[in-house]
Design an enzyme around this catalytic site. Structure first.
Site, short mmCIF file in Angstrom:
data_model
loop_
_atom_site.label_atom_id
_atom_site.label_comp_id
_atom_site.label_asym_id
_atom_site.label_seq_id
_atom_site.Cartn_x
_atom_site.Cartn_y
_atom_site.Cartn_z
N GLU A 45 0.83 -1.21 0.00
CA GLU A 45 0.00 0.00 0.00
C GLU A 45 0.87 1.27 0.00
O GLU A 45 1.83 1.37 0.76
CB GLU A 45 -0.92 0.01 1.23
CG GLU A 45 -1.89 1.18 1.25
CD GLU A 45 -2.77 1.21 2.48
OE1 GLU A 45 -3.83 1.85 2.44
OE2 GLU A 45 -2.39 0.59 3.51
N LYS A 117 -10.06 2.30 -2.48
CA LYS A 117 -10.23 1.75 -1.13
C LYS A 117 -11.56 2.19 -0.53
O LYS A 117 -11.88 3.38 -0.49
CB LYS A 117 -9.07 2.22 -0.24
CG LYS A 117 -9.03 1.63 1.15
CD LYS A 117 -7.75 2.05 1.85
CE LYS A 117 -7.63 1.48 3.25
NZ LYS A 117 -6.34 1.84 3.89
N CYS A 154 -5.73 -2.86 2.31
CA CYS A 154 -5.45 -2.74 3.74
C CYS A 154 -6.67 -2.86 4.65
O CYS A 154 -7.14 -3.96 4.89
CB CYS A 154 -4.68 -1.45 4.01
SG CYS A 154 -3.80 -1.49 5.62
#
Length: 295
Positions: A45, A117, A154
């Site tokens: 990330e 995300k 993540c």
């Protein structure tokens, strides 16, 4: 035509103080991946820069100003090496609107797709809500020459709903570029609990969905630029679990290198035949999952 077996490279590395130096190291490791026969390369990330979300500082938004040239740069890297490449970039959509976005490049350098995300944390030293707008393009797998990739990022890795939706839309692999670590002041037993919980929840996604799961995390210590806190020591431990939760690869907390592993792309079919979780889902009883809480 896709092969039954896929060699994947996980690039686990630290930040080298500048974007240029870090990218140079990343490119070196991608070249190693190609030399080792990898067809799919996954980066961690926000791999170009420090993990800047440790503090709230408007100057860090400038890191996204070059996002279009960043896309062109990694497109060229994918093409030069002839690999499918999963990146993680700071995307500037317009003035004041930014996303934490994974761009996936085909072997010819074309953009296969992107994922913004969805779940954005707001915790001490992980102040991502200050920087990132939650994704608005949903949980959509990305079609590539090596398979249909369910790319998440993540904090998404803690949510079984995200993994399930990717699986229901035909993802063949779940992939999580990650930046997570310890605080040096925490006790060793607390560090262990955090790390093993992180591994366990994602291993569960593999088992529950009958899919291989890939997570790639940073290593190295990065100080808090504001000086308010000490910083984060990223715990590495990148891994691959197979469709039955079997461990295919797990790295350590410090090594910086290209890790290679082979995945049997036929195994999901075999596992789902003996463990038919998708068949036995009681979809008519799950309406409550769309509620924040059921009183």
């Amino acid at each position: 035509m896709k092969n039954d077996s896929l060699k994947i490279a996980l690039i686990q590395q630290k930040f080298y103080g500048t974007k240029e130096a870090t990218n140079a190291k990343t490119c070196e490791l991608i070249a190693n991946a190609k030399q080792g026969g990898a067809e799919l390369v996954v980066l961690q990330e926000l791999h170009q820069t420090q993990y800047f979300c440790q503090s709230e500082d408007t100057q860090f938004f400038d890191l996204a100003n070059e996002w279009e040239s960043d896309v062109a740069f990694w497109s060229d890297v994918a093409k030069q090496n002839g690999v499918v490449l999963v990146t993680s970039l700071f995307e500037k959509r317009t003035a004041g609107l930014y996303h934490n976005t994974a761009f996936v490049f085909e072997k010819d350098g074309s953009i296969a797709g992107k994922y913004r995300k969805m779940h954005i944390p707001d915790d001490p030293l992980f102040y991502e809500k200050f920087y990132f707008t939650p994704g608005d393009i949903g949980f959509e797998p990305i079609n590539t020459s090596v398979g249909r990739l369910g790319v998440l990022v993540c904090w998404d890795q803690w949510y079984p709903e995200a993994a399930r939706l990717m699986a229901l839309k035909g993802a063949e692999i779940l992939i999580y570029p990650t930046a997570i670590g310890w605080f040096d002041g925490d006790r060793d037993d607390e560090k262990s609990r955090q790390l093993e919980a992180w591994v366990a929840v994602q291993r569960g996604h593999a088992v529950a969905n009958g899919l291989p799961v890939v997570a790639v995390n940073r290593v190295g210590f990065e100080p808090d630029s504001s000086g308010v806190a000490d910083g984060i020591r990223f715990w590495g431990n990148s891994f691959i679990f197979g469709a039955q939760g079997e461990q295919i690869l797990r790295t350590d907390s410090e090594s910086e290198k290209c890790f290679l592993a082979q995945i049997d792309m036929k195994r999901s079919e075999e596992v789902r035949r003996i463990w038919p979780f998708l068949r036995d889902r009681r979809i008519e009883a799950y309406a409550g999952l769309t509620k924040r809480f059921i009183d």
